[in-house]
Design a protein around this motif. Structure first.
Motif, PDB file in Angstrom:
ATOM      1  N   ASP A   1       0.839  -1.200   0.000  1.00  0.00           N
ATOM      2  CA  ASP A   1       0.000   0.000   0.000  1.00  0.00           C
ATOM      3  C   ASP A   1       0.876   1.252   0.000  1.00  0.00           C
ATOM      4  OD1 ASP A   1      -2.363   1.432   0.001  1.00  0.00           O
ATOM      5  OD2 ASP A   1      -3.109   0.604   1.881  1.00  0.00           O
ATOM      6  N   TYR A   2       0.261   2.383  -0.224  1.00  0.00           N
ATOM      7  CA  TYR A   2       0.919   3.688  -0.347  1.00  0.00           C
ATOM      8  C   TYR A   2       0.258   4.671   0.612  1.00  0.00           C
ATOM      9  CZ  TYR A   2      -3.367   3.945  -2.948  1.00  0.00           C
ATOM     10  OH  TYR A   2      -4.699   3.837  -3.270  1.00  0.00           O
ATOM     11  N   GLU A   3       1.005   5.708   1.010  1.00  0.00           N
ATOM     12  CA  GLU A   3       0.461   6.774   1.858  1.00  0.00           C
ATOM     13  C   GLU A   3       1.269   8.046   1.604  1.00  0.00           C
ATOM     14  OE1 GLU A   3       0.341   5.863   6.000  1.00  0.00           O
ATOM     15  OE2 GLU A   3      -0.732   3.973   5.760  1.00  0.00           O
ATOM     16  N   VAL A   4       0.748   8.983   0.834  1.00  0.00           N
ATOM     17  CA  VAL A   4       1.447  10.243   0.656  1.00  0.00           C
ATOM     18  C   VAL A   4       1.385  11.032   1.963  1.00  0.00           C
ATOM     19  CG1 VAL A   4      -0.606  11.400  -0.300  1.00  0.00           C
ATOM     20  CG2 VAL A   4       1.676  12.325  -0.742  1.00  0.00           C
TER      21      VAL A   4
ATOM     22  N   SER B   1       3.580   0.621   2.852  1.00  0.00           N
ATOM     23  CA  SER B   1       3.181  -0.274   3.947  1.00  0.00           C
ATOM     24  C   SER B   1       2.829  -1.667   3.433  1.00  0.00           C
ATOM     25  CB  SER B   1       1.957   0.305   4.671  1.00  0.00           C
ATOM     26  OG  SER B   1       2.194   1.638   5.098  1.00  0.00           O
ATOM     27  N   ALA B   2       3.356  -2.671   4.109  1.00  0.00           N
ATOM     28  CA  ALA B   2       2.984  -4.063   3.840  1.00  0.00           C
ATOM     29  C   ALA B   2       1.826  -4.412   4.771  1.00  0.00           C
ATOM     30  CB  ALA B   2       4.175  -4.993   4.087  1.00  0.00           C
ATOM     31  N   ARG B   3       0.602  -4.289   4.287  1.00  0.00           N
ATOM     32  CA  ARG B   3      -0.568  -4.415   5.160  1.00  0.00           C
ATOM     33  C   ARG B   3      -0.716  -5.823   5.743  1.00  0.00           C
ATOM     34  NH1 ARG B   3      -1.286   0.871   6.245  1.00  0.00           N
ATOM     35  NH2 ARG B   3      -2.140   2.047   4.477  1.00  0.00           N
ATOM     36  N   ASP B   4      -0.366  -6.843   4.977  1.00  0.00           N
ATOM     37  CA  ASP B   4      -0.523  -8.207   5.494  1.00  0.00           C
ATOM     38  C   ASP B   4       0.487  -8.527   6.585  1.00  0.00           C
ATOM     39  OD1 ASP B   4       1.103  -7.922   3.114  1.00  0.00           O
ATOM     40  OD2 ASP B   4       1.480 -10.067   3.213  1.00  0.00           O
TER      41      ASP B   4
ATOM     42  N   GLN C   1       0.278  -8.214  13.151  1.00  0.00           N
ATOM     43  CA  GLN C   1       1.272  -7.956  14.201  1.00  0.00           C
ATOM     44  C   GLN C   1       0.803  -6.876  15.175  1.00  0.00           C
ATOM     45  OE1 GLN C   1       5.039  -6.985  12.397  1.00  0.00           O
ATOM     46  NE2 GLN C   1       5.492  -9.107  11.853  1.00  0.00           N
ATOM     47  N   THR C   2      -0.162  -6.078  14.773  1.00  0.00           N
ATOM     48  CA  THR C   2      -0.666  -4.929  15.548  1.00  0.00           C
ATOM     49  C   THR C   2       0.460  -3.971  15.961  1.00  0.00           C
ATOM     50  OG1 THR C   2      -0.590  -6.052  17.706  1.00  0.00           O
ATOM     51  CG2 THR C   2      -2.632  -6.265  16.416  1.00  0.00           C
TER      52      THR C   2
ATOM     53  N   ALA D   1       6.489  -3.715   9.074  1.00  0.00           N
ATOM     54  CA  ALA D   1       5.700  -3.558   7.854  1.00  0.00           C
ATOM     55  C   ALA D   1       6.017  -2.276   7.096  1.00  0.00           C
ATOM     56  CB  ALA D   1       4.215  -3.591   8.198  1.00  0.00           C
ATOM     57  N   LYS D   2       6.612  -1.298   7.776  1.00  0.00           N
ATOM     58  CA  LYS D   2       6.883  -0.015   7.144  1.00  0.00           C
ATOM     59  C   LYS D   2       8.379   0.295   7.053  1.00  0.00           C
ATOM     60  CE  LYS D   2       2.446   2.001   8.579  1.00  0.00           C
ATOM     61  NZ  LYS D   2       2.020   2.832   7.429  1.00  0.00           N
ATOM     62  N   SER D   3       9.225  -0.700   7.347  1.00  0.00           N
ATOM     63  CA  SER D   3      10.652  -0.433   7.433  1.00  0.00           C
ATOM     64  C   SER D   3      11.501  -1.204   6.427  1.00  0.00           C
ATOM     65  CB  SER D   3      11.163  -0.763   8.852  1.00  0.00           C
ATOM     66  OG  SER D   3      10.695   0.188   9.783  1.00  0.00           O
ATOM     67  N   TYR D   4      10.881  -1.937   5.510  1.00  0.00           N
ATOM     68  CA  TYR D   4      11.674  -2.639   4.506  1.00  0.00           C
ATOM     69  C   TYR D   4      12.434  -1.623   3.645  1.00  0.00           C
ATOM     70  CZ  TYR D   4       8.900  -6.786   5.669  1.00  0.00           C
ATOM     71  OH  TYR D   4       8.299  -7.825   6.333  1.00  0.00           O
ATOM     72  N   PRO D   5      13.595  -2.008   3.112  1.00  0.00           N
ATOM     73  CA  PRO D   5      14.325  -1.093   2.225  1.00  0.00           C
ATOM     74  C   PRO D   5      13.425  -0.575   1.099  1.00  0.00           C
ATOM     75  CG  PRO D   5      15.685  -2.997   2.754  1.00  0.00           C
ATOM     76  CD  PRO D   5      14.316  -3.283   3.304  1.00  0.00           C
ATOM     77  N   THR D   6      13.548   0.700   0.791  1.00  0.00           N
ATOM     78  CA  THR D   6      12.809   1.446  -0.243  1.00  0.00           C
ATOM     79  C   THR D   6      11.402   1.843   0.187  1.00  0.00           C
ATOM     80  OG1 THR D   6      11.729  -0.376  -1.496  1.00  0.00           O
ATOM     81  CG2 THR D   6      14.044   0.113  -2.019  1.00  0.00           C
ATOM     82  N   PHE D   7      10.991   1.569   1.425  1.00  0.00           N
ATOM     83  CA  PHE D   7       9.613   1.825   1.850  1.00  0.00           C
ATOM     84  C   PHE D   7       9.366   3.256   2.324  1.00  0.00           C
ATOM     85  CE2 PHE D   7       7.077  -2.323   2.646  1.00  0.00           C
ATOM     86  CZ  PHE D   7       7.463  -2.812   1.416  1.00  0.00           C
TER      87      PHE D   7
END
Length: 316
Positions: free
Chosen positions: A121-124, A159-162, A167-168, A173-179
């Motif tokens: 997913d994306y979030e500007v 964001s990797a929503r799955d 994990q709550t 989910a938001k820290s992978y390289p290039t994210f």
């Protein structure tokens, strides 16, 4: 008048540029980090008198926020996004989460989805770049906010929503390289210009189709002043740190219908998430291999323009 700083790198090292109406002029600095550059404001302003100008589109721009740094993000900070998530804006507290600064990416570099991630997913978002040290307990007010916020950047909180939802917590989910694509410009603002923060409009499109379009004014729940007042009660900040301020409605993820939510809450977690993700798998708004994401932030009159980033999605 805003000052727009660009950042490039090559075999000969880092270079910083000042964007002008005629192109870009080299900033005479040895800075290799955003923090060091912000300490050299004389050099930034001095670049405006440089007669040597190059076309901006000939530069290979990278993130104007360098790493390592702190990357801190506000959660569900737009009323439209809160409602889209099936929640009551009046019930949303001011909260934060961290992202790894290794996730920072250039404004025109690929977003790379790890093999195990299914729902991308994306979030500007508008990023605040801290300009000076803020010890815990610092008093921040309208009068001195501009002393601490050096400038603004466009960011995309990929964001990797799955991964995120079961994990709550958000860190992995938001820290992978290039994210965290950042840039293309670091726009340095005066205190008066910063007061126009509410006039900024966030836009994001995928393959030319608009997904997000919102004005800060009337939608953002907690503005930068409130965020920094809360954050600095427990977290020190340093020059070059990056704070993401939330995203409006329009992300791929949205709340399921109320009856489905009610039934899901009665089920064991493993069954609930299996049901939820089976529904999400049919949602075509998640990012796919080859998608092109464009994100921009500017005032409608163009007086403040953070630029537009353009990133392609690539599946690992």
């Amino acid at each position: 008048m805003t000052l727009s700083v660009l950042h490039t790198t090559s075999e000969t090292g880092h270079a910083w540029w000042l964007k002008t109406p005629k192109g870009a002029t080299r900033i005479d600095t040895t800075a290799t980090s955003t923090a060091a550059l912000l300490a050299d404001r004389t050099a930034i302003k001095g670049a405006a008198t440089n007669a040597d100008v190059v076309a901006v589109d000939t530069l290979r721009l990278i993130s104007p926020v360098t790493r390592p740094c702190r990357v801190i993000a506000q959660m569900t900070n737009y009323e439209s996004h809160v409602k889209d998530a099936g929640m009551d804006p009046a019930s949303i507290p001011l909260t934060f989460f961290r992202k790894a600064s290794a996730s920072i990416n250039g404004p025109f570099d690929d977003i790379v989805k790890p093999q195990h991630v299914r729902l991308l997913d994306y979030e500007v978002e508008i990023g605040l770049v801290i300009g000076r040290a803020i010890p815990v307990g610092t008093t921040i007010s309208d009068a001195n906010l501009g002393d601490f916020v050096a400038g603004l950047v466009v960011t995309n909180d990929v964001s990797a929503r799955d991964i995120q939802l079961p994990q709550t917590q958000f860190y992995e989910a938001k820290s992978y390289p290039t994210f965290t694509p950042v840039g293309p410009e670091l726009v340095l603002l005066t205190a008066d210009e910063l007061k126009r923060f509410g006039d900024l409009r966030l836009r994001l499109s995928v393959n030319g189709h608009e997904r997000q379009n919102a004005l800060v004014e009337g939608d953002m729940l907690y503005r930068p002043l409130e965020a920094l007042q809360s954050l600095t009660q427990f977290q020190e900040l340093a020059p070059g740190d990056l704070i993401l301020t939330g995203t409006p409605a329009g992300t791929a993820l949205s709340a399921p219908p109320k009856p489905v939510q009610f039934i899901g809450n009665l089920l064991p977690p493993t069954v609930k998430w299996k049901m939820f993700f089976s529904r999400q798998a049919a949602n075509r708004n998640y990012l796919h291999n080859g998608d092109v994401v464009e994100a921009s932030v500017a005032t409608d009159d163009g007086a403040i323009d953070l630029g537009t980033q353009r990133t392609a999605v690539r599946f690992a």
